[in-house]
Scaffold this motif. Structure first.
Motif, mmCIF file in Angstrom:
data_model
loop_
_atom_site.group_PDB
_atom_site.id
_atom_site.type_symbol
_atom_site.label_atom_id
_atom_site.label_comp_id
_atom_site.label_asym_id
_atom_site.label_seq_id
_atom_site.Cartn_x
_atom_site.Cartn_y
_atom_site.Cartn_z
ATOM 1 N N HIS E 33 0.834 -1.207 0.000
ATOM 2 C CA HIS E 33 0.000 0.000 0.000
ATOM 3 C C HIS E 33 0.865 1.252 0.000
ATOM 4 C CE1 HIS E 33 -3.210 -2.669 2.057
ATOM 5 N NE2 HIS E 33 -3.037 -2.949 0.794
ATOM 6 N N TYR E 34 0.464 2.206 -0.794
ATOM 7 C CA TYR E 34 1.256 3.426 -0.910
ATOM 8 C C TYR E 34 0.377 4.534 -1.466
ATOM 9 C CZ TYR E 34 1.272 1.881 -5.701
ATOM 10 O OH TYR E 34 0.851 1.464 -6.941
ATOM 11 N N THR E 35 0.912 5.756 -1.413
ATOM 12 C CA THR E 35 0.255 6.916 -1.999
ATOM 13 C C THR E 35 1.283 7.660 -2.836
ATOM 14 O OG1 THR E 35 -1.214 7.059 -0.080
ATOM 15 C CG2 THR E 35 -1.049 9.020 -1.450
ATOM 16 N N LEU E 36 0.867 8.180 -3.973
ATOM 17 C CA LEU E 36 1.759 8.966 -4.829
ATOM 18 C C LEU E 36 1.384 10.436 -4.734
ATOM 19 C CD1 LEU E 36 1.717 6.679 -8.003
ATOM 20 C CD2 LEU E 36 3.384 6.706 -6.146
ATOM 21 N N ALA E 65 4.915 5.502 1.644
ATOM 22 C CA ALA E 65 4.297 4.314 2.215
ATOM 23 C C ALA E 65 4.490 4.325 3.725
ATOM 24 C CB ALA E 65 4.902 3.050 1.617
ATOM 25 N N VAL E 66 3.455 3.949 4.441
ATOM 26 C CA VAL E 66 3.530 3.787 5.887
ATOM 27 C C VAL E 66 3.611 2.296 6.162
ATOM 28 C CG1 VAL E 66 2.318 4.120 8.060
ATOM 29 C CG2 VAL E 66 2.238 5.886 6.298
ATOM 30 N N THR E 67 4.632 1.902 6.887
ATOM 31 C CA THR E 67 4.854 0.472 7.045
ATOM 32 C C THR E 67 5.514 0.189 8.399
ATOM 33 O OG1 THR E 67 5.889 -1.457 6.026
ATOM 34 C CG2 THR E 67 7.045 0.613 5.807
ATOM 35 N N VAL F 12 -4.765 13.715 7.014
ATOM 36 C CA VAL F 12 -5.892 12.830 6.700
ATOM 37 C C VAL F 12 -6.011 12.736 5.183
ATOM 38 C CG1 VAL F 12 -8.344 12.368 7.036
ATOM 39 C CG2 VAL F 12 -7.087 13.688 8.747
ATOM 40 N N LEU F 13 -5.850 11.519 4.659
ATOM 41 C CA LEU F 13 -6.055 11.302 3.226
ATOM 42 C C LEU F 13 -7.504 10.899 3.031
ATOM 43 C CD1 LEU F 13 -4.556 10.973 0.431
ATOM 44 C CD2 LEU F 13 -4.554 8.539 0.918
ATOM 45 N N ALA F 14 -8.238 11.663 2.235
ATOM 46 C CA ALA F 14 -9.669 11.381 2.078
ATOM 47 C C ALA F 14 -10.090 11.647 0.638
ATOM 48 C CB ALA F 14 -10.486 12.249 3.021
ATOM 49 N N GLY F 44 -4.381 0.661 -2.007
ATOM 50 C CA GLY F 44 -4.785 0.304 -0.646
ATOM 51 C C GLY F 44 -5.565 -0.991 -0.675
ATOM 52 N N HIS F 45 -6.268 -1.265 0.418
ATOM 53 C CA HIS F 45 -7.058 -2.505 0.448
ATOM 54 C C HIS F 45 -8.085 -2.510 -0.665
ATOM 55 C CE1 HIS F 45 -5.770 -1.683 4.621
ATOM 56 N NE2 HIS F 45 -5.328 -2.915 4.485
ATOM 57 N N SER F 46 -8.583 -1.318 -0.995
ATOM 58 C CA SER F 46 -9.631 -1.272 -2.014
ATOM 59 C C SER F 46 -9.046 -1.128 -3.419
ATOM 60 C CB SER F 46 -10.587 -0.130 -1.705
ATOM 61 O OG SER F 46 -9.894 0.967 -1.148
ATOM 62 N N GLY F 47 -7.757 -1.416 -3.577
ATOM 63 C CA GLY F 47 -7.182 -1.463 -4.915
ATOM 64 C C GLY F 47 -6.468 -0.185 -5.311
ATOM 65 N N ARG F 48 -6.060 -0.159 -6.560
ATOM 66 C CA ARG F 48 -5.293 0.935 -7.142
ATOM 67 C C ARG F 48 -6.229 2.056 -7.506
ATOM 68 N NH1 ARG F 48 -1.862 3.913 -8.643
ATOM 69 N NH2 ARG F 48 -0.357 3.810 -10.335
ATOM 70 N N TRP F 49 -5.823 3.303 -7.275
ATOM 71 C CA TRP F 49 -6.598 4.427 -7.776
ATOM 72 C C TRP F 49 -5.660 5.428 -8.427
ATOM 73 C CZ3 TRP F 49 -5.659 9.331 -5.777
ATOM 74 C CH2 TRP F 49 -4.898 9.367 -4.599
ATOM 75 N N ARG F 50 -6.198 6.233 -9.308
ATOM 76 C CA ARG F 50 -5.449 7.287 -9.985
ATOM 77 C C ARG F 50 -6.275 8.558 -9.906
ATOM 78 N NH1 ARG F 50 -2.165 4.034 -13.788
ATOM 79 N NH2 ARG F 50 -3.014 1.943 -13.558
ATOM 80 N N LEU F 88 -10.536 6.398 4.663
ATOM 81 C CA LEU F 88 -9.671 7.474 5.149
ATOM 82 C C LEU F 88 -8.344 6.894 5.639
ATOM 83 C CD1 LEU F 88 -12.275 9.226 7.473
ATOM 84 C CD2 LEU F 88 -11.587 9.980 5.198
ATOM 85 N N MET F 89 -7.284 7.662 5.564
ATOM 86 C CA MET F 89 -6.022 7.287 6.204
ATOM 87 C C MET F 89 -5.626 8.441 7.109
ATOM 88 S SD MET F 89 -2.331 6.159 4.639
ATOM 89 C CE MET F 89 -1.939 7.700 3.819
ATOM 90 N N LEU F 90 -5.289 8.148 8.373
ATOM 91 C CA LEU F 90 -4.946 9.213 9.328
ATOM 92 C C LEU F 90 -3.540 8.992 9.857
ATOM 93 C CD1 LEU F 90 -7.150 10.941 11.828
ATOM 94 C CD2 LEU F 90 -5.094 9.896 12.730
#
Ligand SMILES: Nc1ncnc2c1ncn2[C@@H]1O[C@H](COP(=O)(O)O)[C@@H](O)[C@H]1O
Ligand SMILES: Nc1ncnc2c1ncn2[C@@H]1O[C@H](COP(=O)(O)O)[C@@H](O)[C@H]1O
Ligand SMILES: Nc1ncnc2c1ncn2[C@@H]1O[C@H](COP(=O)(O)O)[C@@H](O)[C@H]1O
Ligand code: NA
Ligand code: NA
Ligand code: NA
Lengths: 322, 104, 322, 322, 104, 104
Positions: E33-36, E65-67, F12-14, F44-50, F88-90
């Motif tokens: 899991h990661y964020t760009l 990435a938070v790990t 907070v990533l939302a 993330g758990h819910s897959g890839r997003w762009r 959400l990611m906090l």
């Protein structure tokens, strides 16, 4: 006439944008595109104005109009500064910053105004684009002079090349002047192959841009904490007085009614692209919420809807009397 | 296991037109390397702002530099007088980088 | 002729952009839009070229021109590599990377060149677009071969699908080839309803794009730490020699003067979209400041202003002699 | 006819985008531009539809078509919900969210469909744009009702103005309805000067947009973890049944064949702009990978290639029989 | 009071074309899991760069990435040999996340 | 040497459509000031997003606020029940700010 002007699609799209923002709709024009359309409008206005000047050559009317424009841009900030200090209760820095905006001009107001004037048979002369370009910067100089009188100089964060550099090489100034010169060089023959973009599409692009302007102006008005009754009233009365002065001066100097109306539109309009960019650097203590709130959120909508028809009406009625 | 060392991450949120000045001040504090990150909007004492490129004047950019304790202190000292009068936000935190790579 | 070419609005907007950047103006075209215009130019060039080929059918001239283009793209990196090593004093990797750029082609140089050739009555054949597409990738293969000879393979960060995949499915290659094929399939009838976008607007869009290219090229030149006198001189002499070779080969193979000039423009131009994207992956040790500095900041402006008229001049003078 | 429709440049560019994505090319249209083109398409469709209604006036056919559209949008989610629960094995929330998408409409499918219908001589009536606008929101209300039946209300994160506000003031709804009204007000005379942008460029812009849609749909399909055989099969069968129903209802209500086909296209299409935006707020537990996967990555490509010709075929064959 | 636990935040600044490779390497270190995050420009040993999409080749992206401690170490070990030869910047810091949510 | 104090940085990533709600919840936790940062994609758990603006529904934004220990705790308490059901990611971390400037 005024009513006709209000029912132009360009104005209607502005109102649509404003209504959407007031209704808290999530409608938004991506900023990268809005900025590009602003660049496009400047290129287009510059090219077409330059082309017309290439056609007519340098006449005395051009010189007179240019002199009027320069004088207005240099001097209009002075009474505005006085009014903003006395009636608006602003401090020196903020009053000077706002005054500079009202001495300078709005390219999009000019563009929309020219379309309206053309539609009602009062097409301004092509060289008024050169006047527009001339009027962008002098007011900034007056504004900075008003702000800095008797103040310690030397800000650590001041631009390296000096503020004059920032003033004259501001992106919108460079693009407008450059496109005007390219228009002069290219002439009619050079312009023809690019006319489908820079002439035919102009009004439609203006619609998209004004939709965004409606959104931006209304959101700014809603977010604003800097405007109060006094400053809002000044944002309505400054364009009226400046515009009336512009029309009168134009007619007195012998311009045709359409060009005098255009000079009134220029005098009555307030910058929200070139001047804020310089002020952010030159007077960082001045409040952008105030000067953009006044010029973009109050004066621009006023001019687009009521101001332009009013300046045209003044020009057509005073014409012949002066 | 790769060895890491601790450095300081300085972040300065500033109006886009001020970024060249921030770069210059950082260089005078001995900080040559940095990264600029875009922002989208925010809220502060001076109210709500959005990335509104029409009048690019109010867009903001995040200047980020990883440097030594000393570098961070020099830059903070240079910027802190400006923080009172100019619309800047300055944040400092610790960050680990790989030992042997240059971050000074 | 050369002077006329210099006073086209497209060139003037490039110069305006470059001047603005050198004057440290804050003028900027949002990157998202600049990239879209690049995509638009490729779609437009592909569609129009495909349409012309649909019209004429597959002739022997097409096959000959295609063979010339392939040969040039495969082989031009070899002498370039030698010159970059010996005269430019570059290491193997950087020399190979730069050589690939000069063997490949610049779509915008081709577009601007075609407009100039058309304006002076030397319109190149429509199938030259197919040649353009054919010339994009072979040089990359030669460049990679030059770089990797005798080197250990297997980079942890190498693209999964392999470099060949990245080379052939690079976005700009796919779009150009795809639009060409769509142009062939659609034919004149299918193209008509989309012609207002992909034909009529072309030159105007090119103006906006070249304004941005001027800004980008000049800023890159100012920021550059990788160029020196040797490499800058090579960035001027490589296009001249490659271009002259291209024109000569084209004429020798029996192409008309316009198409030979276009082949010269292709040979003389250097890629700054497709090749850098692949090199960043394939040869990450190579310095992008060097190869983009040479191709985008030196060779592109040279070709746009002096190179194109020069290749046209060579073609019109050698034509008939060969 | 169906084959002709498949070889239109708009469809070919969609396929090109999809192929590029499947081949893992790095081709990409910047999102800011893609979004702007979506806005442009809505403005253009609204303006042109409004202009036509201004021309014909309010007829009984308009009222009938509007009533059909409203009924379809309100009711189609019900059988869809049942099928998604029973055949698709989805939980209540996801089934309701997906059902809302299939009851609502896709503006771009309508745009591409109208071009195809026009090309084969079955041009739909201008007022079908009003029907399009009417059909955007009712399905959302049905979907929310299906999801919330018997559930505790009051989500901390729910939009302040309430979900109804978000539904009716969704950006795309506001822009489409607003442009339609502007089209009615402006009439033919007002539309003429902006027609070069909003009419002449339409098909070309659609090509650029569909190139991006191909990329986005194919990437979404590849990234997707939410689709399975059951849901993919429903994403193909829901448009077919809804579309057939739409055509039949339209003909039964006395619409001409072209307008009935357009009603079928609307009924058969699934929203991927307005509805997801509301669902993200209203039903955050619903999986966007599922509803966007179905509507954007399966149903949209199906409709664009096979669905539209099929609905047209049904309309032309049933016409006269009913 | 919500209980939090400490995790590692890894940030890798890399050229856009290299991002798929970074994602692959992270996955092989067990980080799925990661964020760009986008970037706008910067300055390093190799000079000034700007987000110049015309030749997208020099645009950079921040992979974040938070790990767990272990995950961070594995990724650092995999990336550190590349840092010398490739234009990457790697930063590691501590971050608190809510206990009970998955961040491993 | 400029004196600094430690504050908490909450990120907070939302999803973009949820941001107004996050702003509201933050305000009810006493956090008025924040900055919004754009993102480009992720997994993330819910897959890839762009960042796919066509259906802006799945674009995400990073909400960032610097606040006191207490403010951070209040916001975490308000958000943590939502973290289980909403995408959400906090993240919380320490950051130093210049003493005397307001960050509460
Ligand atoms: N406590 C904070 N946390 C996050 N961002 C902040 C904070 N305070 C200020 N900012 C950012 O800095 C900008 C300028 O702040 P101000 O000068 O207070 O208006 C704001 O619009 C925010 O984007
Ligand atoms: N000390 C630093 N602080 C912040 N960003 C850095 C630093 N060093 C390098 N960078 C970023 O990483 C990029 C590549 O660095 P380099 O490989 O040194 O050219 C630079 O252009 C910056 O954007
Ligand atoms: N461990 C992580 N590190 C960085 N970003 C994450 C992490 N977990 C989730 N995210 C981001 O949060 C988004 C939503 O997460 P999820 O709800 O797990 O799908 C992902 O698409 C990522 O962008
Ligand atoms: Na004025
Ligand atoms: Na070449
Ligand atoms: Na439907």
């Amino acid at each position: 006439m005024a009513v006709d002007a209000l029912f132009q699609p360009v104005v209607l799209f502005f109102l649509l944008g404003a209504l959407a923002a007031f209704a808290r709709s999530d409608l938004a024009v991506p900023e990268a595109v809005a900025k590009t359309i602003a660049l496009y409008l400047m290129m287009s206005i510059g090219l077409r104005g330059g082309g017309e000047v290439a056609h007519t050559g340098l006449t005395s009317a051009i010189l007179i109009a240019g002199a009027c424009g320069l004088a207005l841009s240099f001097l209009l900030p002075l009474p505005a500064f006085w009014a903003l200090r006395k009636l608006g209760k602003l401090d020196r820095t903020n009053a000077a910053a706002v005054a500079a905006h009202y001495g300078s001009v709005s390219v999009v107001t000019f563009a929309a105004g020219s379309e309206v004037l053309r539609a009602i048979g009062m097409a301004p002369a092509g060289f008024m684009v050169a006047v527009l370009a001339l009027m962008e910067t002098p007011a900034i100089l007056t504004g900075l002079w008003l702000a800095k009188r008797g103040q310690a100089q030397g800000d650590a964060i001041a631009p390296r090349g000096g503020l004059l550099h920032e003033t004259f090489f501001n992106g919108s100034v460079v693009l407008l002047v450059g496109s005007f010169i390219i228009g002069v060089i290219a002439g009619e023959k050079g312009f023809a192959p690019i006319a489908p973009v820079f002439d035919t599409l102009f009004k439609g692009m203006l619609c998209v841009f004004l939709l965004d302007m409606g959104l931006v102006a209304a959101r700014r008005l809603m977010d604003n904490r800097a405007l109060n009754l006094r400053t809002a009233a000044l944002a309505l009365s400054l364009p009226v007085t400046n515009g009336t002065l512009g029309v009168t001066l134009g007619l007195a100097a012998g311009l045709d009614a359409g060009s005098a109306a255009a000079l009134g539109i220029l005098a009555g309009s307030a910058s929200y692209i070139a001047v804020p960019a310089v002020m952010r650097l030159a007077l960082p203590e001045a409040n952008p919420g105030l000067y953009l709130g006044m010029s973009l959120a109050v004066t621009f909508p006023f001019n687009l809807t009521l101001g332009i028809p009013y300046y045209a009406w003044v020009a057509s009625h005073l014409h012949g009397m002066i | 296991m790769t060895e890491t060392i601790i450095r300081r991450r300085i972040e300065v949120l500033a109006d886009e037109p001020l970024i060249p000045a921030i770069e210059r001040i950082a260089a005078s504090a001995g900080i040559e390397h940095y990264t600029l990150l875009p922002t989208q909007g925010g809220m502060g004492h001076s109210g709500r702002w959005r990335d509104d490129q029409i009048s690019g004047a109010t867009a903001k950019v995040m200047f980020m530099a990883v440097t030594t304790e000393d570098g961070a202190e020099r830059l903070t000292d240079l910027l802190s007088p400006l923080l009172a009068t100019h619309p800047l936000m300055l944040l400092i935190s610790n960050v680990e980088v790989i030992r042997g790579l240059r971050f000074d």
